[in-house]
Each structure stands twice: as C-alpha cells, then as structure tokens.
Motif scaffolding. Structure first.
Motif, PDB file in Angstrom:
ATOM      1  N   ARG A 104       0.853  -1.388   0.245  1.00 11.19           N
ATOM      2  CA  ARG A 104      -0.139  -0.231  -0.004  1.00 11.19           C
ATOM      3  C   ARG A 104       0.890   0.892   0.003  1.00 11.19           C
ATOM      4  O   ARG A 104      -0.068   1.844  -0.954  1.00 11.19           O
ATOM      5  CB  ARG A 104      -1.087  -0.307   0.875  1.00 11.19           C
ATOM      6  N   VAL A 105       2.045   1.538  -0.002  1.00 10.02           N
ATOM      7  CA  VAL A 105       3.177   2.165   0.296  1.00 10.02           C
ATOM      8  C   VAL A 105       3.749   2.853  -0.664  1.00 10.02           C
ATOM      9  O   VAL A 105       4.666   3.554  -0.830  1.00 10.02           O
ATOM     10  CB  VAL A 105       3.979   2.548   2.047  1.00 10.02           C
ATOM     11  N   LEU A 106       4.176   1.289  -1.873  1.00  6.38           N
ATOM     12  CA  LEU A 106       5.206   1.152  -2.662  1.00  6.38           C
ATOM     13  C   LEU A 106       4.585   1.577  -3.949  1.00  6.38           C
ATOM     14  O   LEU A 106       3.225   1.502  -4.419  1.00  6.38           O
ATOM     15  CB  LEU A 106       5.438  -0.443  -2.789  1.00  6.38           C
ATOM     16  N   PRO A 107       4.795   2.383  -4.953  1.00  8.00           N
ATOM     17  CA  PRO A 107       4.718   3.209  -6.284  1.00  8.00           C
ATOM     18  C   PRO A 107       4.507   1.791  -6.433  1.00  8.00           C
ATOM     19  O   PRO A 107       5.193   1.032  -7.000  1.00  8.00           O
ATOM     20  CB  PRO A 107       5.897   4.255  -6.925  1.00  8.00           C
ATOM     21  N   GLU A 108       3.927   2.128  -8.264  1.00  4.43           N
ATOM     22  CA  GLU A 108       3.674   1.062  -9.361  1.00  4.43           C
ATOM     23  C   GLU A 108       5.187   0.575 -10.091  1.00  4.43           C
ATOM     24  O   GLU A 108       6.081   1.530  -9.555  1.00  4.43           O
ATOM     25  CB  GLU A 108       3.243   1.492 -10.582  1.00  4.43           C
ATOM     26  N   GLY A 109       5.784  -0.800  -9.490  1.00  4.94           N
ATOM     27  CA  GLY A 109       6.930  -1.343  -9.950  1.00  4.94           C
ATOM     28  C   GLY A 109       7.536  -1.128  -9.103  1.00  4.94           C
ATOM     29  O   GLY A 109       9.095  -1.859  -9.098  1.00  4.94           O
ATOM     30  N   LEU A 110       7.020  -1.185  -7.959  1.00  7.98           N
ATOM     31  CA  LEU A 110       8.484  -1.436  -7.146  1.00  7.98           C
ATOM     32  C   LEU A 110       7.687  -2.666  -6.176  1.00  7.98           C
ATOM     33  O   LEU A 110       6.299  -2.009  -5.847  1.00  7.98           O
ATOM     34  CB  LEU A 110       8.425  -0.132  -5.817  1.00  7.98           C
ATOM     35  N   GLY A 111       8.264  -3.149  -5.320  1.00  7.87           N
ATOM     36  CA  GLY A 111       8.053  -4.361  -4.869  1.00  7.87           C
ATOM     37  C   GLY A 111       8.795  -4.280  -3.273  1.00  7.87           C
ATOM     38  O   GLY A 111       9.517  -3.271  -3.418  1.00  7.87           O
ATOM     39  N   ALA A 112       8.859  -4.881  -2.034  1.00  7.61           N
ATOM     40  CA  ALA A 112       9.256  -5.426  -1.329  1.00  7.61           C
ATOM     41  C   ALA A 112       9.952  -7.282  -0.494  1.00  7.61           C
ATOM     42  O   ALA A 112       9.396  -7.910  -1.339  1.00  7.61           O
ATOM     43  CB  ALA A 112       8.627  -5.216   0.056  1.00  7.61           C
ATOM     44  N   GLU A 113      11.321  -7.073  -0.514  1.00  7.03           N
ATOM     45  CA  GLU A 113      11.768  -7.922  -0.248  1.00  7.03           C
ATOM     46  C   GLU A 113      11.777  -7.784   1.287  1.00  7.03           C
ATOM     47  O   GLU A 113      13.353  -7.439   1.719  1.00  7.03           O
ATOM     48  CB  GLU A 113      12.820  -8.524  -0.694  1.00  7.03           C
ATOM     49  N   VAL A 114      11.590  -8.936   1.821  1.00  4.62           N
ATOM     50  CA  VAL A 114      11.580  -9.334   3.403  1.00  4.62           C
ATOM     51  C   VAL A 114      11.937 -10.693   3.601  1.00  4.62           C
ATOM     52  O   VAL A 114      11.841 -11.735   3.267  1.00  4.62           O
ATOM     53  CB  VAL A 114      10.022  -9.187   3.864  1.00  4.62           C
ATOM     54  N   ASP A 115      13.563 -10.447   4.567  1.00  6.88           N
ATOM     55  CA  ASP A 115      13.345 -11.400   5.000  1.00  6.88           C
ATOM     56  C   ASP A 115      13.175 -12.288   5.853  1.00  6.88           C
ATOM     57  O   ASP A 115      13.028 -11.571   7.259  1.00  6.88           O
ATOM     58  CB  ASP A 115      14.863 -11.384   5.895  1.00  6.88           C
ATOM     59  N   LEU A 116      12.748 -13.304   6.681  1.00  9.77           N
ATOM     60  CA  LEU A 116      12.139 -13.397   8.251  1.00  9.77           C
ATOM     61  C   LEU A 116      12.735 -13.385   8.650  1.00  9.77           C
ATOM     62  O   LEU A 116      11.641 -14.063   9.434  1.00  9.77           O
ATOM     63  CB  LEU A 116      10.662 -14.824   7.554  1.00  9.77           C
ATOM     64  N   SER A 117      13.578 -14.568   8.657  1.00 14.45           N
ATOM     65  CA  SER A 117      14.287 -14.510  10.071  1.00 14.45           C
ATOM     66  C   SER A 117      14.806 -13.559  10.555  1.00 14.45           C
ATOM     67  O   SER A 117      16.255 -13.760  11.030  1.00 14.45           O
ATOM     68  CB  SER A 117      16.075 -15.567   9.528  1.00 14.45           C
ATOM     69  N   SER A 118      15.011 -12.072  10.224  1.00 15.87           N
ATOM     70  CA  SER A 118      15.002 -11.128  10.283  1.00 15.87           C
ATOM     71  C   SER A 118      14.788 -10.717  12.118  1.00 15.87           C
ATOM     72  O   SER A 118      15.367  -9.617  12.478  1.00 15.87           O
ATOM     73  CB  SER A 118      15.294 -10.109  10.036  1.00 15.87           C
ATOM     74  N   TRP A 119      13.324 -10.674  12.458  1.00 14.32           N
ATOM     75  CA  TRP A 119      13.071 -10.612  13.459  1.00 14.32           C
ATOM     76  C   TRP A 119      12.412 -12.173  14.422  1.00 14.32           C
ATOM     77  O   TRP A 119      12.459 -13.047  13.756  1.00 14.32           O
ATOM     78  CB  TRP A 119      11.948  -9.690  13.156  1.00 14.32           C
ATOM     79  N   THR A 120      12.672 -11.926  15.614  1.00 13.07           N
ATOM     80  CA  THR A 120      11.848 -13.310  16.316  1.00 13.07           C
ATOM     81  C   THR A 120      10.564 -13.108  16.243  1.00 13.07           C
ATOM     82  O   THR A 120       9.276 -12.089  16.910  1.00 13.07           O
ATOM     83  CB  THR A 120      12.291 -13.764  17.660  1.00 13.07           C
ATOM     84  N   LEU A 121       9.941 -14.137  16.097  1.00 12.56           N
ATOM     85  CA  LEU A 121       8.037 -14.689  15.994  1.00 12.56           C
ATOM     86  C   LEU A 121       7.753 -14.958  17.539  1.00 12.56           C
ATOM     87  O   LEU A 121       8.471 -15.063  18.430  1.00 12.56           O
ATOM     88  CB  LEU A 121       7.984 -15.455  15.459  1.00 12.56           C
ATOM     89  N   PRO A 122       7.046 -13.428  18.267  1.00 15.40           N
ATOM     90  CA  PRO A 122       6.245 -13.794  20.216  1.00 15.40           C
ATOM     91  C   PRO A 122       6.157 -14.888  19.388  1.00 15.40           C
ATOM     92  O   PRO A 122       4.768 -15.436  18.680  1.00 15.40           O
ATOM     93  CB  PRO A 122       5.779 -12.255  20.247  1.00 15.40           C
ATOM     94  N   PRO A 123       5.894 -15.114  21.181  1.00 14.29           N
ATOM     95  CA  PRO A 123       5.238 -17.054  21.546  1.00 14.29           C
ATOM     96  C   PRO A 123       4.084 -16.829  20.932  1.00 14.29           C
ATOM     97  O   PRO A 123       3.523 -17.467  20.893  1.00 14.29           O
ATOM     98  CB  PRO A 123       5.370 -16.946  22.928  1.00 14.29           C
ATOM     99  N   VAL A 124       3.205 -16.012  21.258  1.00 15.76           N
ATOM    100  CA  VAL A 124       1.109 -16.164  20.902  1.00 15.76           C
ATOM    101  C   VAL A 124       1.580 -16.344  19.372  1.00 15.76           C
ATOM    102  O   VAL A 124       0.609 -17.239  19.060  1.00 15.76           O
ATOM    103  CB  VAL A 124       0.471 -14.837  21.684  1.00 15.76           C
ATOM    104  N   PHE A 125       2.531 -15.874  18.877  1.00 13.32           N
ATOM    105  CA  PHE A 125       2.199 -16.196  16.973  1.00 13.32           C
ATOM    106  C   PHE A 125       2.447 -17.672  16.973  1.00 13.32           C
ATOM    107  O   PHE A 125       1.914 -18.398  16.329  1.00 13.32           O
ATOM    108  CB  PHE A 125       2.759 -15.611  16.487  1.00 13.32           C
ATOM    109  N   ALA A 126       4.088 -17.595  17.881  1.00 12.09           N
ATOM    110  CA  ALA A 126       4.062 -19.502  17.797  1.00 12.09           C
ATOM    111  C   ALA A 126       2.932 -20.431  17.902  1.00 12.09           C
ATOM    112  O   ALA A 126       2.636 -21.408  17.603  1.00 12.09           O
ATOM    113  CB  ALA A 126       5.856 -19.518  18.441  1.00 12.09           C
ATOM    114  N   TRP A 127       2.203 -20.307  19.132  1.00 13.43           N
ATOM    115  CA  TRP A 127       1.034 -21.267  19.744  1.00 13.43           C
ATOM    116  C   TRP A 127       0.131 -20.575  18.215  1.00 13.43           C
ATOM    117  O   TRP A 127      -0.452 -22.467  17.953  1.00 13.43           O
ATOM    118  CB  TRP A 127       0.114 -20.477  20.681  1.00 13.43           C
ATOM    119  N   LEU A 128      -0.392 -19.682  18.458  1.00 16.66           N
ATOM    120  CA  LEU A 128      -1.064 -19.864  17.137  1.00 16.66           C
ATOM    121  C   LEU A 128      -1.282 -20.729  15.654  1.00 16.66           C
ATOM    122  O   LEU A 128      -1.741 -21.211  15.803  1.00 16.66           O
ATOM    123  CB  LEU A 128      -1.284 -18.099  16.591  1.00 16.66           C
ATOM    124  N   SER A 129      -0.299 -20.742  14.989  1.00 16.30           N
ATOM    125  CA  SER A 129       0.733 -21.533  14.371  1.00 16.30           C
ATOM    126  C   SER A 129       0.266 -23.264  14.069  1.00 16.30           C
ATOM    127  O   SER A 129      -0.120 -23.574  13.797  1.00 16.30           O
ATOM    128  CB  SER A 129       2.100 -20.707  13.694  1.00 16.30           C
TER     129      SER A 129
END
Length: 358
Positions: free
Chosen positions: A271-296
């Motif tokens: 929603r904040v990126l102009p046309e022609g641009l995307g985002a590349e995200v490294d999922l290992s760059s932050w730690t998943l809080p325990p609530v989400f690990a449990w939900l998963s």
C-alpha cells in the motif's frame, strides 16, 4: 460525550403511560456515564482544544495547534471480534486503547499528527461501570497518541444488541503541513525497519477465536505462551506508534509507513509502494512472539496464512532512505522500540519472502 439517551426523546406520557426507561433506555444512566468520564476526557486536553464535553460538537483550533497551511487527515476503525473476548471475560479496559490505536496508527502513516478523537459506544443495556472503563481506556490511548478526546456518542439500543453486548467505533482527525504527505519518494533500495508488536493487536481475532474453539479451550485456561489466562493474554492492547513515528518523520529520511493490520505484511506493505516496486522481506530478521508461534501450531497455520492474517510480530514498518537507516534505527530504539531491519524495496511488485519465521 454526547449520548442519545440524554436527548429530548424521553418516552411518552400519553394514554398508556409508557416511559423511555420501560422501553429499555435509561437516560439517568447515560447522564451518570457522561459525568463519570469527564475527568478522563479532560486528561487528554492538548493545544488546540476549544471546548470540553457537553456540546453538540467538538471544537478544535488548528492555528492554536501551530499549523500554518494544514491538510486534514481522517481515519475511522473499530476493534473487531476482539470485543467478543472482552465481553466474555469482562476485561474491557484495554479495548479502548485498541480503538484509538487502530485509528491513529493509520493517520501517522499519512504523515499526520493525530489531533482529536471521537468514539461511538453502542450497547443493548448500559452498564455505567463497564462503559466508563471502556472510555477511560480510550482516554489512555489518546494520551499515548497525544490527541484529545473531544466528544463521542453513547447509544443504548435494546433489541439491536443483546443486553451484555456492545460495539465500538472510533474517529480521529489529524493534520500535516501541505506538501508533507506520506508516502513520498519511495525508491528501490530503501530500507524496511520493522517495529515490534506486543501481540495480535486488533486483527485476525475471528481466526483466533476459531482456534480456541477447535482446541476446546476456555478464556480462563492458562495461556501456553504467557503467564496469564488465555483471555487476558489475547487482550493485550494494540501498541500505539504515533510519538515514535512522528519523531522519525521529523528527523528526516522516512519515505513511508505501513500499519500492519488486517492482511498482514503481505497486504499492507504494498500500500505504500509505487507502481513497479515491491518489497523483499527476510523472515529470519526478527523473532516471532510466542503468541504467534502458539497460534501457528494450534491452528496448523502455514507461513503464508500467518503473514496475510496476523501482524506476526511487526506492528509498523517504516520505509527509509538507506543513508538514514542507521540514524533512524538508533532514534527509534531510543524511543523504546524494538527495531528489526527486515528487508528492502526492490523492483517488482508485492512482497517476496526469504528465510523462515522463527
């Protein structure tokens, strides 16, 4: 704080002798609530507020607030089915903070400073103590965001809501000087800084409630991921990022902000990126809080479902100039944020992921 119970619709004194109270609306309770919450509203006063509660509308002076050529920005939102957990557990004070957060976190993404807030509280039968706790939570959220609670509406609507049920909506108005709107100047190579969430915030609760139902759990069950009951842990209020985000914007180098709400990273970053641009995200760059690990684990949710339903540990993402990333990361840490450098803006579209959630 306006309320439709304190207006001129006072029932009938005709042949049948009916009163508004007999129809299920308690005007005296509505008036008692207004008196109870006046101190909470007053505690949110800020420069620009012109009048307190009680009028037909709230007044705000933009010039007194320091704006020269302002553009107004408005946002409205609710709390969603998280309210059902609050109603079932009786723990309602935090949902007022959620309500404010969902509005003001959106405003700051446009580059705006939230100025004032109004709430709408609708219920089947007015419980003054419970309603007061909700509004006092709203005032708490307003203080955190630096905006004033200048009005609202309390609606007691028997027949529309069950006696124990209530609903909330919020409305916030902010301002920025003309020409300072965000996003702006987002370019390939910009750095993505993720700010930590403190839980599920206020999105995805229909799935949360389904998981709890399927697992045959109750809200007073000890939470597997926290030292609290399941209900209390899941009611942790949404974080408000306004002061921190405004500090970063004013320091320079912020090109965009994305509030990670319904749709998660997958839907909100684009929603904040102009046309022609995307985002590349490294999922290992932050730690998943325990609530989400449990939900998963409890829901058998795969990574794609997690990333498009929940915030997964990041409540706000800033898109910043590469040469400002270090300074802004340091500033945000000084403001008390947990900051993760999660990726970058790249050519393309949408969000691509590498690594794994951990």
């Amino acid at each position: 704080m306006g309320n439709d119970m304190a207006d001129s619709r006072n029932g009938a004194d005709g042949e049948n002798g009916l009163t508004y109270a007999q129809a299920g609306v308690d005007i005296d309770a509505g008036n008692a609530l207004v008196e109870r919450i006046k101190p909470a509203a007053k505690s949110t006063n800020r420069t620009g507020v012109m009048a307190g509660l009680g009028g037909f509308g709230g007044l705000f002076d933009l010039k007194a607030a320091g704006y020269v050529d302002p553009v107004l920005v408005a946002a409205t939102d609710g709390v969603g089915t998280k309210l059902k957990i609050a109603i079932d557990t009786g723990v309602v004070s935090g949902v007022g903070i959620d309500l404010v957060a969902m509005c003001v976190n959106d405003l700051v993404c446009q580059g705006a400073e939230p100025l004032f807030f109004l709430d709408y509280f609708a219920c089947g039968a007015l419980d003054v103590e419970r309603a007061a706790q909700v509004v006092e939570g709203i005032a708490d959220g307003c203080r955190q965001a630096g905006c004033a609670l200048i009005g609202g509406e309390t609606a007691e609507m028997p027949g529309m809501y069950a006696a124990e049920d209530f609903d909330l909506a919020g409305f916030s108005v902010g301002a920025m000087e003309r020409g300072s709107a965000l996003p702006a100047d987002v370019t390939e190579g910009d750095v993505l800084l993720g700010l930590g969430s403190n839980g599920v915030h206020s999105n995805g609760y229909s799935l949360v409630r389904k998981i709890v139902e399927v697992r045959d759990l109750s809200w007073d069950t000890p939470a597997p991921f926290a030292d609290a009951s399941l209900g209390a842990a899941l009611l942790a209020p949404t974080r408000i990022y306004v002061r921190q985000a405004l500090a970063a914007i004013r320091a320079g180098g912020v090109h965009g902000l994305a509030h990670i709400t319904g749709g998660g990273l997958t839907e909100n970053l684009p929603r904040v990126l102009p046309e022609g641009l995307g985002a590349e995200v490294d999922l290992s760059s932050w730690t998943l809080p325990p609530v989400f690990a449990w939900l998963s684990a409890a829901g058998g949710l795969g990574t794609p479902e997690m990333l498009k339903t929940f915030n997964s540990g990041l409540g706000m993402v800033l898109v910043v100039a590469p040469d400002r990333a270090d300074a802004l990361e340091a500033l945000l840490r000084e403001e008390g944020e947990t900051v993760s450098r999660i990726g970058a803006v790249v050519a393309g579209e949408g969000v691509s992921y590498s690594g794994t959630l951990k």
